[in-house]
Scaffold this motif. Structure first.
Motif, mmCIF file in Angstrom:
data_model
loop_
_atom_site.group_PDB
_atom_site.id
_atom_site.type_symbol
_atom_site.label_atom_id
_atom_site.label_comp_id
_atom_site.label_asym_id
_atom_site.label_seq_id
_atom_site.Cartn_x
_atom_site.Cartn_y
_atom_site.Cartn_z
ATOM 1 N N UNK A 14 0.719 -1.178 -0.056
ATOM 2 C CA UNK A 14 -0.052 -0.023 0.189
ATOM 3 C C UNK A 14 0.899 1.205 0.117
ATOM 4 N N UNK A 15 1.953 1.096 0.431
ATOM 5 C CA UNK A 15 2.998 2.407 0.496
ATOM 6 C C UNK A 15 4.381 1.816 0.001
ATOM 7 N N UNK A 16 5.197 2.778 -0.682
ATOM 8 C CA UNK A 16 6.617 2.632 -0.956
ATOM 9 C C UNK A 16 7.183 3.844 -0.757
ATOM 10 N N UNK A 17 7.971 3.851 0.357
ATOM 11 C CA UNK A 17 8.734 5.256 0.472
ATOM 12 C C UNK A 17 10.188 4.988 0.433
ATOM 13 N N UNK A 18 10.793 5.388 -0.488
ATOM 14 C CA UNK A 18 12.306 5.394 -0.416
ATOM 15 C C UNK A 18 12.816 6.420 0.090
ATOM 16 N N UNK A 19 13.655 6.255 1.301
ATOM 17 C CA UNK A 19 14.159 7.077 2.115
ATOM 18 C C UNK A 19 15.400 6.687 2.781
ATOM 19 N N UNK A 20 16.288 7.325 3.441
ATOM 20 C CA UNK A 20 17.453 6.939 4.193
ATOM 21 C C UNK A 20 17.061 6.626 5.668
ATOM 22 N N UNK A 21 15.954 7.022 6.107
ATOM 23 C CA UNK A 21 15.348 6.999 7.562
ATOM 24 C C UNK A 21 14.245 6.228 7.584
ATOM 25 N N UNK A 22 14.139 4.823 7.720
ATOM 26 C CA UNK A 22 12.851 3.948 7.550
ATOM 27 C C UNK A 22 12.329 4.348 8.784
ATOM 28 N N UNK A 23 12.669 4.569 10.099
ATOM 29 C CA UNK A 23 11.884 4.759 11.238
ATOM 30 C C UNK A 23 11.130 6.127 11.111
ATOM 31 N N UNK A 24 11.798 7.072 10.618
ATOM 32 C CA UNK A 24 11.039 8.361 10.443
ATOM 33 C C UNK A 24 9.791 8.292 9.409
ATOM 34 N N UNK A 25 10.057 7.482 8.413
ATOM 35 C CA UNK A 25 8.681 7.270 7.372
ATOM 36 C C UNK A 25 7.907 6.480 8.224
ATOM 37 N N UNK A 26 8.198 5.708 8.971
ATOM 38 C CA UNK A 26 7.164 4.740 9.949
ATOM 39 C C UNK A 26 6.611 5.650 10.792
ATOM 40 N N UNK A 27 7.221 6.476 11.768
ATOM 41 C CA UNK A 27 6.538 7.101 12.567
ATOM 42 C C UNK A 27 5.535 8.188 11.736
ATOM 43 N N UNK A 28 5.797 8.795 10.699
ATOM 44 C CA UNK A 28 4.941 9.627 9.746
ATOM 45 C C UNK A 28 3.630 8.725 9.470
#
Length: 310
Positions: free
Chosen positions: A233-247
């Motif tokens: 349902x979501x694909x987020x390319x990021x260097x900070x997985x946890x920050x993306x998960x918190x959002x």
């Protein structure tokens, strides 16, 4: 373990040329599958859209994810599927579901039956569709459908028939899929109040453990022949997985950041991290076929290029 394959659920385009460009782009990016959903909403009608996609590509498989069984009689569904398989040179995968959006039924003047009735109707439709696609004359008398000595034309290219995909989240749907489908689609989402509310507890890793056990038990000896699919349902390319998960947890308060990071329905991280996540999920659950939504096709493509066929 099965090799990975990947798909995108496409919904819309403003013209034939735009739709063809999207299909060719997916093929060039290494995707194995272009699928189309089935809702009475601003999106292309699935069978016509798939025919156009097949005409615009050479290798890309096409499929429905998933047709609402209640919108079509199974005889007509099988006839359309067989024709599309022939006209795509044998590239069709037929996905079916029991329907969940009451508003669509209301708009079309259809009765929205309880879930157990819709699933029972889907079970009968699967019997009819599979037999017809296998070229058998069908006489069937069920609680919901009656068919008398019908054979479809043309026969599909794929033998004994195109693969059948059944997706959902409810236990009764997954048991049916385990017994009857070639591909079982896991979504993690339950729809309540006639589709007005989404319940996401199925995103949790423990819930996926339980669902895969349920599918394994219901499938019995045929489990090893089943391909498992997950809808990302979501694909987020990021260097900070946890920050993306918190959002994301702020958008989906039913889930914690840790639960989001463990879920097979969400990918977050660098390309390397996302590839590692998919490998871990295949190892844990046996899920080898991943589909994402149209909005994330380009973000997912570098991961597809790394893992497709591995």
């Amino acid at each position: 373990m099965r090799p990975f394959r990947f798909g995108v659920n496409l919904r819309s385009a403003g013209s034939r040329a735009e739709w063809a460009d999207k299909a060719r782009r997916l093929e060039d990016q290494g995707y194995a599958m272009l699928s189309v959903p089935d809702h009475l909403a601003p999106m292309l009608a699935p069978m016509a859209a798939l025919g156009s996609a097949a005409e615009s590509t050479t290798r890309l498989r096409i499929g429905t994810m998933v047709l609402n069984n209640d919108f079509r009689h199974p005889v007509l569904m099988a006839r359309e599927a067989a024709a599309l398989d022939v006209l795509s040179d044998g590239r069709l995968e037929l996905g079916l579901g029991a329907g969940h959006m009451k508003s669509e039924y209301d708009e079309a003047g259809l009765r929205f039956d309880p879930g157990e009735v819709r699933v029972a109707r889907l079970a009968e439709a699967l019997v009819v569709v599979k037999r017809l696609l296998e070229g058998k004359p069908v006489t069937f008398a069920g609680d919901h459908y009656h068919v008398t000595d019908h054979t479809i034309y043309p026969r599909p290219v794929q033998q004994p028939r195109p693969p059948i995909f059944v997706g959902g989240n409810a236990p009764r749907v997954l048991r049916l899929a385990a017994r009857e489908a070639d591909i079982v689609g896991l979504t993690g989402i339950s729809f309540t109040r006639g589709g007005l509310e989404r319940e996401l507890s199925g995103f949790r890793a423990a819930a996926v453990d339980a669902q895969v056990r349920l599918v394994r038990e219901a499938a019995g000896d045929r489990f090893d022949t089943i391909e498992l699919n997950a809808l990302i349902q979501r694909v987020v390319e990021t260097d900070d997985r946890r920050a993306a998960a918190v959002e994301l947890a702020q958008q989906w308060p039913q889930l914690s950041a840790d639960e989001i990071l463990e879920s097979p329905y969400i990918l977050a991280g660098t390309v390397e991290e996302m590839a590692e996540q998919l490998q871990a999920r295949r190892e844990r659950w046996g899920i080898s076929y991943f589909t994402t939504q149209q909005a994330y096709g380009d973000a997912f493509a570098p991961v597809v290029a790394r893992l497709a066929g591995c």
